[in-house]
Structures are given as structure tokens and as C-alpha cells.
Enzyme design. Structure first.
Site, PDB file in Angstrom:
ATOM      1  N   ARG A  96      20.712  44.483  41.829  1.00 14.30           N
ATOM      2  CA  ARG A  96      20.757  45.942  41.910  1.00 14.30           C
ATOM      3  C   ARG A  96      21.474  46.427  43.160  1.00 14.30           C
ATOM      4  NH1 ARG A  96      15.392  48.928  41.718  1.00 14.30           N
ATOM      5  NH2 ARG A  96      15.158  47.574  39.946  1.00 14.30           N
ATOM      6  N   TYR A 137      16.916  59.500  40.612  1.00 10.41           N
ATOM      7  CA  TYR A 137      15.561  60.005  40.411  1.00 10.41           C
ATOM      8  C   TYR A 137      14.938  60.393  41.740  1.00 10.41           C
ATOM      9  CZ  TYR A 137      14.334  55.029  41.109  1.00 10.41           C
ATOM     10  OH  TYR A 137      14.232  53.749  41.584  1.00 10.41           O
ATOM     11  N   HIS A 145      31.377  47.443  51.477  1.00 11.21           N
ATOM     12  CA  HIS A 145      30.739  48.237  50.417  1.00 11.21           C
ATOM     13  C   HIS A 145      29.619  49.141  50.951  1.00 11.21           C
ATOM     14  CE1 HIS A 145      33.112  45.696  47.989  1.00 11.21           C
ATOM     15  NE2 HIS A 145      32.243  44.748  47.742  1.00 11.21           N
ATOM     16  N   ALA A 154      47.713  36.371  39.021  1.00  7.78           N
ATOM     17  CA  ALA A 154      47.276  36.683  37.650  1.00  7.78           C
ATOM     18  C   ALA A 154      46.454  35.574  37.014  1.00  7.78           C
ATOM     19  CB  ALA A 154      48.505  36.960  36.789  1.00  7.78           C
ATOM     20  N   GLY A 189      44.044  34.092  38.403  1.00  8.86           N
ATOM     21  CA  GLY A 189      42.758  33.976  39.099  1.00  8.86           C
ATOM     22  C   GLY A 189      41.596  34.697  38.432  1.00  8.86           C
ATOM     23  N   ASP A 190      40.446  34.525  39.070  1.00  2.00           N
ATOM     24  CA  ASP A 190      39.170  35.028  38.563  1.00  2.00           C
ATOM     25  C   ASP A 190      39.146  36.557  38.474  1.00  2.00           C
ATOM     26  OD1 ASP A 190      36.301  34.582  38.068  1.00  2.00           O
ATOM     27  OD2 ASP A 190      36.040  35.618  39.981  1.00  2.00           O
TER      28      ASP A 190
HETATM   29  N1  NDP Z   1      36.559  37.214  42.220  1.00  2.00           N
HETATM   30  C1  NDP Z   1      35.864  38.279  42.592  1.00  2.00           C
HETATM   31  O1  NDP Z   1      34.830  38.627  42.005  1.00  2.00           O
HETATM   32  C2  NDP Z   1      36.325  39.110  43.749  1.00  2.00           C
HETATM   33  C3  NDP Z   1      37.478  38.798  44.437  1.00  2.00           C
HETATM   34  N2  NDP Z   1      37.903  39.594  45.480  1.00  2.00           N
HETATM   35  C4  NDP Z   1      39.128  39.298  46.189  1.00  2.00           C
HETATM   36  O2  NDP Z   1      40.216  39.321  45.277  1.00  2.00           O
HETATM   37  C5  NDP Z   1      41.180  38.343  45.599  1.00  2.00           C
HETATM   38  C6  NDP Z   1      41.362  37.415  44.408  1.00  2.00           C
HETATM   39  O3  NDP Z   1      40.121  36.849  44.084  1.00  2.00           O
HETATM   40  P1  NDP Z   1      39.972  35.667  43.008  1.00  2.00           P
HETATM   41  O4  NDP Z   1      40.711  35.996  41.772  1.00  2.00           O
HETATM   42  O5  NDP Z   1      38.542  35.352  42.943  1.00  2.00           O
HETATM   43  O6  NDP Z   1      40.723  34.500  43.760  1.00  2.00           O
HETATM   44  P2  NDP Z   1      41.173  33.097  43.220  1.00  2.00           P
HETATM   45  O7  NDP Z   1      40.665  32.071  44.158  1.00  2.00           O
HETATM   46  O8  NDP Z   1      40.874  32.939  41.787  1.00  2.00           O
HETATM   47  O9  NDP Z   1      42.748  33.172  43.486  1.00  2.00           O
HETATM   48  C7  NDP Z   1      43.638  33.949  42.700  1.00  2.00           C
HETATM   49  C8  NDP Z   1      44.892  33.131  42.461  1.00  2.00           C
HETATM   50  O10 NDP Z   1      45.527  32.897  43.699  1.00  2.00           O
HETATM   51  C9  NDP Z   1      46.113  31.582  43.695  1.00  2.00           C
HETATM   52  N3  NDP Z   1      45.536  30.828  44.814  1.00  2.00           N
HETATM   53  C10 NDP Z   1      44.259  30.465  44.983  1.00  2.00           C
HETATM   54  N4  NDP Z   1      44.108  29.790  46.129  1.00  2.00           N
HETATM   55  C11 NDP Z   1      45.311  29.739  46.694  1.00  2.00           C
HETATM   56  C12 NDP Z   1      45.803  29.187  47.910  1.00  2.00           C
HETATM   57  N5  NDP Z   1      44.996  28.568  48.763  1.00  2.00           N
HETATM   58  N6  NDP Z   1      47.111  29.331  48.180  1.00  2.00           N
HETATM   59  C13 NDP Z   1      47.907  29.977  47.346  1.00  2.00           C
HETATM   60  N7  NDP Z   1      47.497  30.521  46.173  1.00  2.00           N
HETATM   61  C14 NDP Z   1      46.230  30.408  45.861  1.00  2.00           C
HETATM   62  C15 NDP Z   1      45.752  30.952  42.378  1.00  2.00           C
HETATM   63  O11 NDP Z   1      46.851  31.121  41.500  1.00  2.00           O
HETATM   64  P3  NDP Z   1      47.998  30.030  41.299  1.00  2.00           P
HETATM   65  O12 NDP Z   1      47.480  28.711  41.705  1.00  2.00           O
HETATM   66  O13 NDP Z   1      48.330  30.117  39.836  1.00  2.00           O
HETATM   67  O14 NDP Z   1      49.109  30.532  42.149  1.00  2.00           O
HETATM   68  C16 NDP Z   1      44.613  31.767  41.871  1.00  2.00           C
HETATM   69  O15 NDP Z   1      44.561  31.830  40.473  1.00  2.00           O
HETATM   70  C17 NDP Z   1      40.670  37.649  46.849  1.00  2.00           C
HETATM   71  O16 NDP Z   1      41.222  38.285  47.963  1.00  2.00           O
HETATM   72  C18 NDP Z   1      39.164  37.895  46.789  1.00  2.00           C
HETATM   73  O17 NDP Z   1      38.584  37.889  48.062  1.00  2.00           O
HETATM   74  C19 NDP Z   1      37.227  40.729  45.813  1.00  2.00           C
HETATM   75  C20 NDP Z   1      36.085  41.091  45.157  1.00  2.00           C
HETATM   76  C21 NDP Z   1      35.511  40.299  44.106  1.00  2.00           C
HETATM   77  O1  LIG Z   2      33.155  42.352  46.620  1.00  2.00           O
HETATM   78  C1  LIG Z   2      32.282  41.694  46.129  1.00  2.00           C
HETATM   79  O2  LIG Z   2      31.505  42.250  45.175  1.00  2.00           O
HETATM   80  C2  LIG Z   2      30.773  41.456  44.273  1.00  2.00           C
HETATM   81  C3  LIG Z   2      29.751  42.385  43.644  1.00  2.00           C
HETATM   82  O3  LIG Z   2      30.396  43.375  42.910  1.00  2.00           O
HETATM   83  P1  LIG Z   2      29.668  44.072  41.694  1.00  2.00           P
HETATM   84  O4  LIG Z   2      30.583  45.154  41.313  1.00  2.00           O
HETATM   85  O5  LIG Z   2      29.507  43.018  40.635  1.00  2.00           O
HETATM   86  O6  LIG Z   2      28.360  44.536  42.198  1.00  2.00           O
HETATM   87  C4  LIG Z   2      30.106  40.293  44.962  1.00  2.00           C
HETATM   88  O7  LIG Z   2      29.526  39.436  43.997  1.00  2.00           O
HETATM   89  C5  LIG Z   2      31.143  39.518  45.742  1.00  2.00           C
HETATM   90  O8  LIG Z   2      30.503  38.510  46.493  1.00  2.00           O
HETATM   91  C6  LIG Z   2      31.886  40.414  46.696  1.00  2.00           C
HETATM   92  O9  LIG Z   2      32.996  39.713  47.231  1.00  2.00           O
END
Ligand code: NDP
Ligand SMILES: O=C1O[C@H](COP(=O)(O)O)[C@@H](O)[C@H](O)[C@H]1O
Length: 593
Positions: A442, A483, A340, A112, A114-115
């Protein structure tokens, strides 16, 4: 279309409503037994009655299971029979609400802090709540290692929640109500004790009601299995269903993906695993099948007889900023193409499914994936962006990212030609192109049709007949549109032809905000609708296509062609297209509507 849940129809019972109803052409949906009563317009009951012969009762979820009913966990003995009986009972309007057992929904977002959770998951949950798409009784738990109080989580989430542009009224109040239902539990990902503690907190909130539990794994893949083990053993529901949404990446190749699936299945049944590919939740991707299968003018043209080539294009105008550490281990082929773009291709090229049921659709996707030829190195171009200065501003190279090794050869761009060895698509090149740090953002599907045989007007087109063929474009984002490029006579006394567009621009036709893909997918997971999630055999087939290529790229250490940040990508992509007599359709995009 706004995702107003009172007006969202399950695809399997899609119903047409006269265009006079414009954006209300969708039927209301579920939560019939929710205490929050919905008052439907009179035309709704007429349509329900009309469809009742075919048992298409619209007022239930798309998989036929109303949420506020008791469910045995997926896959448990006797569950399907009992759940069916319950669904039937739900359809029986004579059963008073008070006799139905009230259930609760608990959604735990693991990772929760995370990004993705902040950017997409919490905002999507709020949007669903705001649109009355969640059951009356639900709570959201954030789970991560970061130490936070409930209040701090709420504060963090509140920064990313947004109100729909067209529905600002009461939004602030709704946000407050939503945030009150959000809680946080700090724990380790491999600690059974911490998950037991989560279970205790969940039970406390669930207050003895039948609980349905959804876990969203928004964490790096190396901890998926730990979490699934702990969550399934210590925090799964004892009375309702337990489902787990798994984010990509699902492995790096066939072996690691197979291993991940086997490990997950030690703790979960396939029915409990919801592998998310958020592109499947995008409006235009969802519309692909509607366009093709519900319009007589398209499906008959959907084959090698009329289609010259198909292009699937993904581009982003930013680099891997902030995600270089993750990206370098995967590269653009695994990040975008294998999932995708391939998913879109499977939907595009599959045969007509027996029905709109999840299994029928996924069966067809698997078949077409298995008919594809594994990618060949000579049909692939890889690139990587380099630093560039423009207008006094400098843009970094991929390898300038401190989390990326200086000598990385990970591709940030790739183009590929794919062929499907079946009767429908024999010889048609499907070209994919995906890249980061390009000149534009796009995603689109472009279908280029063949030349008109014996075209009477060919002299009016000059020497380049390719430019005069029809092209159908589904612009997935931004500025969603469908289109069709056609040839048209320029009005006047002469005979001058013009390339023009029949243009369905979404923002003109459907003024409401389009729901985010994560909203659709989260709602489907809550409802147990699996159509837009990836089944394990689909995943295996997808990896089989890409694994030999990925191995070869890595073994031969193929150096990517460098392209400047903000450019149109490597020139090699044009040679690849030319090899198959294709011109990328996005080159003339300045003229696109
Ligand atoms: N961000 C994006 O735009 C996208 C992400 N994804 C996928 O979604 C998932 C989450 O992405 P995202 O939120 O970016 O990931 P983050 O790197 O932000 O990780 C999410 C959370 O996981 C914990 N974490 C991070 N690294 C580690 C580690 N090495 N070991 C244990 N816990 C860790 C951290 O929480 P804490 O330290 O509080 O435990 C962190 O806030 C991933 O599988 C990613 O590939 C898919 C599509 C798009
Ligand atoms: O899964 C992913 O998607 C994003 C792009 O998603 P969008 O909905 O913004 O088009 C991409 O930036 C990322 O690298 C990839 O992991």
C-alpha cells in the site's frame, strides 16, 4: 475515471461540470487539427464559450501548444514567440486544417528489451493510442543492444498490452494497429553510428513531415549520458522538438546528481529534460492539490494549527526479487523516500502556487523543500528483511538474492521524521515509512488532526484521546480512496460514540479503470507539460536533504534492524513515532474501509 482523451482536461484549465454529468465532468482535449475528428457533446461548446473570455480554450494541450503544429526545438532562439503565434493560429478556427503543417511524433524507447519497457512503457503507449490521446501520425521505435526484428519486438510487446476492463470492444484490432506502428532498431548505447542509423530509419517513417521526437531512457543510469550524447547529436529532430524522459535514479547523492545534470545539459536544455517520478502520475497524488485547494473545508485546516502530524507510508509485500543488483547500490531511502515520498510531501506542504502552471507549482515545491531540515541520523530507523517461514512456505532474506552480497547492510526499510521550518509547519512531524517485503502492499498519506479543544464528549472516548482525533487518509494504492475518520453517535437511545468513516471509495464512485501513472506522464511529456516532472533545482533540494544522512549511514556502517519477510517492519519505527508522540495510522488498518 478512464483516461479517455476526448474527456481529459489540462489541469491549468480545469473546469467543473455539474455532477449530473458524473464521469463526463471533464472536458475534451486537443488534437483539434487531427484528421480523426471528434464529435463533442453540445455542453462542451457552451463551456468553451463561457471560458473564452479568460482565454481558457479547452481544446488544446495543457501547455497551450497543440501537437499538430510546427514547433521550433525547445529553447531555440525565437521559439517561444513563434510557438506562441502558432498556438494562437491553432485557436483560430478560421484556418482550415489543410493549411496547417502536419507533424509526426516519433517515440523511441531506449532499453526496449528491459523490464520497465515491457511492464509499463509499451502498455502505457498502447493505452494512450487506444484512448485517442496520441496524434494521428505517430510511430514507436524500440532501441536496445539485443538483436530483434520488428516482428519479434511486436511479439514481445503484445504479451503485455492489455485492454481496459470497461472497453474491450475493438481492442484486439486496436492492438494490431498499434503494433504495426512499432519498430525496432538494435544498437549500442554509445555508438553515434547506430544512432545515425536510427535517425535514418526515423526519417524514412516520418516521410518529410515536421518531426517531434521523444526519447524514453529506460536503461541503467550509468549509460544515460552516452545515450543522450548520441541521440542529441545524431538523432534529434531537425524540424520539431526533441525531448528526453529520464528514469530514476538521478544520481546517488548531491554530487553525482549534480554531475549527471551537468552532463545532460551539455547536450540538452533543461526544457528538454523530463525527469520522471511515476508517483506524481498516480491519480490520488494528482488529486492532492485538487482536494486541498478546491475545497474550503480543507485548506484552512492545512497547517500546524490543526494538523498534529502527517504520515507518508509506502509498503510492498514482496522483496527485491530480480532487482537486487540495482537495489543494493541504492537502498530504500534512495529508491522510494528521496523521490516518491518526498515529492508527495512537497506537494502536500507547499504554499498555494500563483497558478497551476508548471513553473509556479515547481517554484513552490522548491521553496518548501528548502525549508525542510536535512534528516538527522537520530530521526531515522533502517531495517532489512530476513528469511521467514509461514504456513509451510519459506520466504527469502534480502541477502539470499544471488546478486546481493552476503554482508550487505543496504536498508530495505526506513522510517524517518522530517520537519519543515516555516510558519505553516513549525513543529509538525512528517513521518515517512517505506519498506519492501512487508505484510501488505500500500501507499498512503495520513493526516492526523489535533484534539478538539474542550471536547464536550471527551469522557466518551476513554483515556486515549489520540484515538478520537480526526484522520484524513488518501489511499494512493491499491483500492484508491479518500476517507475521513470522524466521531459519530451510534444510533439509539444512549450516547455511545463510534469512530466512523466518510468514505470516497474510487471504485464505487468512479467505475472506470484508473489510468496507469505512466500513461499520464507520457502524455504530458508528449504535450510538453512539465508540471509533473522534476526540475533540476527541485532535485538539488531533494538531495541536499538526504545526502548528509546517507553519507553518515554509510560512513558509520549503521547495521539495519532485521525484520521477518512479511512482517510489519522493525520495531524501531514505533519508537521513532513515539518519540514525537505519534502513532502510525496504518496500525489499525484492519478497520480501514
Ligand atoms: N523496472 C522497474 O520497475 C523500474 C525501473 N526504473 C528505472 O528504469 C530504468 C530501466 O529499468 P529496467 O527496465 O528495470 O532495467 P533493465 O535492467 O531491465 O535494463 C533495461 C535494458 O537496458 C539494457 N541494459 C541492462 N543492463 C545494462 C548494462 N549494464 N549496460 C548496458 N545496457 C544494459 C538491457 O538491454 P540490452 O541488453 O538489450 O541492451 C536491458 O534490457 C532504470 O533506470 C531503472 O532504475 C524505475 C522505476 C521502476
Ligand atoms: O520506483 C520504484 O517504484 C516501484 C513501486 O512502484 P509502484 O507504482 O508499483 O508502487 C518499486 O517497486 C521500485 O523498487 C522503485 O524503484
Amino acid at each position: 475515471m478512464s483516461m479517455d482523451c476526448h474527456f481529459r482536461t489540462p489541469s491549468s484549465s480545469a473546469t467543473f461540470v455539474p455532477s449530473s454529468l458524473k464521469n463526463e465532468m471533464i472536458l475534451p482535449r486537443k488534437f483539434v487539427s487531427s484528421p480523426r475528428k471528434t464529435h463533442f457533446p453540445s455542453w462542451v461548446s457552451q463551456i468553451s464559450v463561457r471560458n473564452s473570455v479568460s482565454s481558457h480554450l479547452q481544446l488544446k494541450s495543457s501547455n497551450g501548444h497543440p501537437l499538430n503544429a510546427v514547433f521550433l526545438p525547445d529553447g531555440s532562439p525565437g521559439s517561444s514567440l513563434l510557438n506562441e503565434q502558432i498556438a494562437l493560429q491553432e485557436e483560430d478556427k478560421s484556418v482550415p486544417d489543410s493549411d496547417k503543417v502536419q507533424s509526426t511524433l516519433s517515440i523511441t524507447v531506449v532499453g526496449a528489451s528491459g523490464d520497465l519497457a515491457k511492464k509499463k512503457i509499451f502498455p502505457a503507449l498502447f493505452a494512450l493510442y487506444y484512448e485517442d490521446c496520441l496524434p494521428e501520425d505517430f510511430i514507436v521505435f524500440g532501441y536496445a543492444r539485443t538483436s530483434m526484428t520488428d516482428e519479434q519486438l511486436r511479439n514481445m510487446i503484445s504479451k503485455t498490452l492489455t485492454c481496459r476492463i470497461d472497453k474491450r470492444a475493438n481492442c484486439e484490432d486496436k492492438m494490431d494497429e498499434f503494433l504495426k506502428r512499432c519498430f525496432y532498431h538494435s544498437g549500442q548505447y554509445s555508438s553515434e553510428e547506430d544512432f545515425s542509423e536510427l535517425d535514418r530509419k526515423l526519417k524514412e517513417k516520418e516521410d518529410g513531415k515536421v518531426s517531434n521526437r521523444l526519447f524514453y531512457l529506460s536503461i541503467p543510469p550509468n549509460i544515460f549520458v552516452d545515450v543522450v550524447k548520441c541521440a542529441s547529436q545524431r538523432a534529434s529532430s531537425g524540424s520539431g522538438w526533441t525531448r528526453v524522459i529520464v528514469e530514476k535514479p538521478f544520481g546517488r547523492d548531491s554530487d553525482s546528481s549534480g554531475e549527471l545534470t551537468r552532463s545532460l545539459k551539455q547536450y540538452l536544455t533543461e526544457d528538454q529534460i523530463f525527469r520522471i517520478d511515476h508517483y506524481l502520475g498516480k491519480e490520488l497524488v494528482e488529486n492532492l492539490s485538487v482536494l486541498r485547494f478546491s475545497n474550503l473545508v480543507f485548506e484552512p485546516l492545512w497547517s500546524r494549527s490543526y494538523i498534529r502530524n502527517v504520515q507518508l507510508i509506502f509498503s510492498e509485500d514482496f522483496g527485491t526479487e530480480g532487482r537486487g543488483g540495482y537495489f543494493d547500490n541504492y537502498g530504500i531511502i534512495r529508491d522510494i523516500m528521496q523521490n516518491h515520498l518526498l515529492q508527495i510531501l512537497a506537494l502536500f506542504a507547499m504554499e498555494t502556487p500563483v497558478s497551476l502552471d508548471a513553473e509556479d507549482i515547481r517554484n513552490e515545491k522548491v521553496k518548501v523543500l528548502k525549508s525542510m531540515r536535512p534528516l538527522q541520523l537520530e530521526d531515522v530507523v533502517v531495517g532489512q528483511y530476513k528469511g521467514h517461514s509461514k504456513g509451510g512456505k519459506s520466504y527469502p532474506a534480502y541477502i539470499d538474492d544471488p546478486t546481493v552480497p552476503n554482508d550487505s547492510i543496504t536498508p530495505t526499510f526506513a522510517a524517518a521524521a522530517i520537519f519543515i521550518d516555516n510558519a505553516r509547519w513549525d513543529g509538525v512531524p512528517f513521518l515517512m515509512k517505506a519498506g519492501k517485503a512487508l505484510h501488505t502492499r500500500r501507499a498512503e498519506i495520513r493526516v492526523q488532526f489535533r484534539h478538539v479543544p474542550g471536547n464536550l464528549y471527551k469522557r466518551n472516548f476513554g483515556t486515549d484521546l489520540d484515538k478520537a482525533t480526526n484522520e484524513l487518509v488518501l489511499r494512493v494504492q491499491p483500492n484508491e480512496a479518500i476517507y475521513l475518520k470522524i466521531n459519530n453517535k451510534v444510533p439509539g437511545l444512549g450516547m455511545r460514540l463510534d469512530r466512523s468513516d466518510l468514505n470516497l471509495l474510487y471504485r464505487s464512485r468512479y467505475p472506470s479503470e484508473i489510468p496507469d501513472a505512466y500513461e499520464r506522464l507520457l502524455l504530458d511529456a508528449v504535450e510538453g507539460e512539465r508540471r509533473l516532472f522534476i526540475r533540476s533545482d527541485e532535485l538539488d533540494a531533494a538531495w541536499s536533504l538526504f545526502t548528509p544522512l546517507l553519507n553518515e549511514l554509510e560512513e558509520k556502517k549503521i547495521a539495519p534492524e532485521l525484520y521477518p519477510y512479511g512482517s510489519r517492519g522493525p520495531v524501531g519505527a514505533h519508537y521513532l513515532a513515539a518519540k514525537y508522540n505519534v502513532r502510525w495510522g496504518d496500525l489499525g488498518e484492519d478497520r480501514d474501509p
